[in-house]
Design an enzyme around this catalytic site. Sequence first.
Site, short mmCIF file in Angstrom:
data_model
loop_
_atom_site.label_atom_id
_atom_site.label_comp_id
_atom_site.label_asym_id
_atom_site.label_seq_id
_atom_site.Cartn_x
_atom_site.Cartn_y
_atom_site.Cartn_z
N GLU A 415 0.82 -1.21 0.00
CA GLU A 415 0.00 0.00 0.00
C GLU A 415 0.86 1.27 0.00
OE1 GLU A 415 -4.14 -1.62 1.89
OE2 GLU A 415 -2.51 -1.25 3.32
N GLU A 491 -4.26 -10.50 0.11
CA GLU A 491 -5.11 -10.40 1.30
C GLU A 491 -6.53 -10.72 0.87
OE1 GLU A 491 -4.89 -6.67 3.41
OE2 GLU A 491 -2.70 -6.57 3.26
#
Length: 972
Positions: A415, A491
């Site tokens: 991220e 994820e």
Amino acid sequence: MSTTPDAQLPYYEDMSPGTGGLPPRAWTAGSDAARLGLGGDWAFRLSPTATAEDESFARPDYDASGWGTVAVPGHWVLQGHGAPIYTNVLYPFPVDPPRVPTENPTGDHRRVFDLPEDWPADGGAVLRFEGVESCARVWLNGQELGVFKGSRLPHEFAVGELLRPSGNVLAVRVHQWSSGTYLEDQDQWWLPGIFREVTLLHRPADAVTDFFVHASYDHASGEGTLRVDAEPGGRVTVPELGLDLATGESATVAVEPWTAETPRLYEATLATGGERVALRVGFRTVVVEDGVIKVNGERVLFRGVNRHEFHPETGRAVDLETMRQDLVLMKRHNINAVRTSHYPPHPAFLDLCDELGLWVIDECDLETHGFVDLGWRGNPVDDDRWTPALVDRARRMVERDKNHASVVMWSLGNECGTGRGLTAMADWIRERDPSRVIHYEGDMSCADTDVYSRMYAPHEEVDQIGQRTEAAWADAELDAKRRALPFILCEYAHAMGNGPGGLSDYQRLFETHERCQGGFVWEWIDHGIAKRTAEGELFYGYGGDFGEELHDGNFVCDGLLFPDRTPSPGLIEYKKVIEPVRIEGDGAAGTLRITNTHDFADLSHLTFSWAYEAEGVEVGGGELAVPPLAPGESADLKLPDRPATGTGGEALWTVRALLAADTAWAEAGHEVAWGQIPATTPTAPAASGGVLAPRREDGALVLGPGAFDPATGALLSLGGLAVTGPRLDVWRAPTDNDNGAPWQPDERYGLIWRTLGLHRLHHRVDAVEVADDALTVRTRVAPAATDVGLETVYRWTADTDADRLRLTVSVTPLGEWTCPLPRLGVRLGVPAALGRAEWFGGGPGEAYPDTHAASRIGRWALSVDEMQTPYVRPQENGARADVRWARLTDDGGAGIAVEGAPPFWFTARRWTTEQLDAAEHTPDLSPSADTVWVNLDHGQQGIGSQSCGPGVLPPYRLGAAPAEFSFAFSRI
């Protein structure tokens, strides 16, 4: 952005990775060179800012007798100095890179040590720090060694000329915030300190400076090729393979390959003129071929988890025993892969992955998520001034961990948006180590990666990706490149609170589409920090429990393990969903099919057993002969002849796959997989004889064993046992997944249900009708301030020749319902003494419509207290699925029995749903002194994963629709 010139920035705000340190190198746990661990109690002083000019504490003669102490490894905020902070995305200070606040907690550390008497007099020495958050300045015997950043990465200093036989003074100043903090915004507790080991390493003349083990495997020939590059040169011996070769020289021999299922390691030694280093060599080759990740020529399916380093008392200071405990638990629950979110783990963890067998995505210590809400303005990943620091982090990761067979992917970070810095990191990694796959999730163009990686992609999109027909994102050339790549969910299935739901549906997609190579559940463990109430009761704190200015609540508690490392129902479910043996059959035909879904191992390491169970009681069993099927193979077998039971009723076969011998992670007999095959069809409880007529007696309506309030039709007692209810109930204490994430507003059902008022229903009695064969109660159940409702009819009957009271509930929705129901059933209260539960149905643990793969039909017994699931933030829990009958009894065996048609969901607890809903932590739940509350549900809304991922899939939504269900109650 500050206008202060970089040259005027203090060292902790400078964007460079540090000064004075040695180049990064490979880590090894075994060497014959001397080493001295410097852990233990250190003198400690905490200052509120980093601006103090006083550096006198680094002088050897400084008097620190008035200081406190902290344990190293450790975090000072977990040892009574300050407090931890939890944020998911937000930086807990103004974003002004590379500047940090004046309010910058700074910990000064001192450690005085003597050299052992046998410490070698020749050669040099290196001082090694495995991990310090977030910036450290180091002195030894008054001499400054340098400064370093990069919290989860090692740093070394040459110190040989500074050492004394005794009275050495090591001084370390640690700043909580630094420019490096902008690169470490990783959805975790902010925990400053020296949290990994500090070690003094002897470096004799001609000691190993660095080494790189290249051990590939050719699946066609069954041979491995070994080459070890080292500085300085020396020799490598592998006794088991008869190898003795010079460094830099290659040898090809027949070997057994390393895989996560068969983690074959060969003991080896690298010897130079001054040092002998122990090696463990695993031969394996990782490639992307035909759009698929292959290891040793075979497609792999990642059954993975994301793992932060965490312990509820010591934070990220995790000892070797706890690391092993984590990996043993993973292996016992069929997990074969770990993503080291979002930084390289302690190096010993990777040694254990090599030994026990897990695929590893090793992730760089890099995340800049806090820039997302700023439109990525100022993101360091796209600022050339930060590129040296980014490449340094990639370099330190790769050089430290390059010799681990378990590491099959390097991840650039997490991220971070996109930018030139990521490209520079990828280019450096490819140049240094082209033998592994490069991963990064945050760039849809996949410009720098070898794999297409996503987070929380919904099932429908994963299906499209599997077919390589996903929606276009960029220009045709980039889309074509991305579609040619293998796909993983780095994820998925957010394991926050009760859940995650939808795991089985994902797994079917992974097994259907070759391109979809599995995923990594977020995440391994709840990060609850151990706390105690004033009365001494243990509970686990989360964001907001430590006085934080900004925090993200219990979003830090989103793991498959509870903080004390007890498996949650989510982990039990995941184990079943990803089990590597599929067991199916046809009970009527007496046939069984066994399928091996391993990637590499045949089934010779397993034994199989069968049991025949009638009404939940085993009446026959034995061993089952199953051939040693190769990966992907199936075998059709004949079930044994049915044992003669003489009991009638429902029966089924249970077949189990068990370890045949002890392993490093479980003993022989450990259950790897199981399946159940119905042998007969369940039947509804039959009425016996005729029915009784209601009668009035002592001011009550009496029907069979039941006494009712004549005005409301409410059941008051059953065979003399006081009962509250039953009456319609549709509310549940919203789960974290019901409440959903704030960025997913459309299906945040917990909020929708509360806004609608389902937690405060009104029950209006419209009629109490007494007939010769039944007592009928007509009601309307609805929340205030709306015209939607549920017309509910309770019809009570009693058998003439059985002490049984029957209830049929008919529900008809009124008005326009625009959301599903949380649950649909009845709730009743029984005396608190009925604290023992027994049931025939799914168990032993909780289950919901999309989390019931691990629910095994059987006869189970638990206390009511044991039926509760202690989620860190209390929420709906404890339902048992597919229940045919249930009993609640006191210590003497007296109580109440319930049968249901169709099978029902059974929940029992010592507090109301409303009390459960109001609780923020487990000590907030106070058991009732007089009542056990029981829910008998016809339907339950699924769980989903919308605390971060997809919501409840359509098949598992409980729509507001006409329904009818029945129960039979009796005293026992």
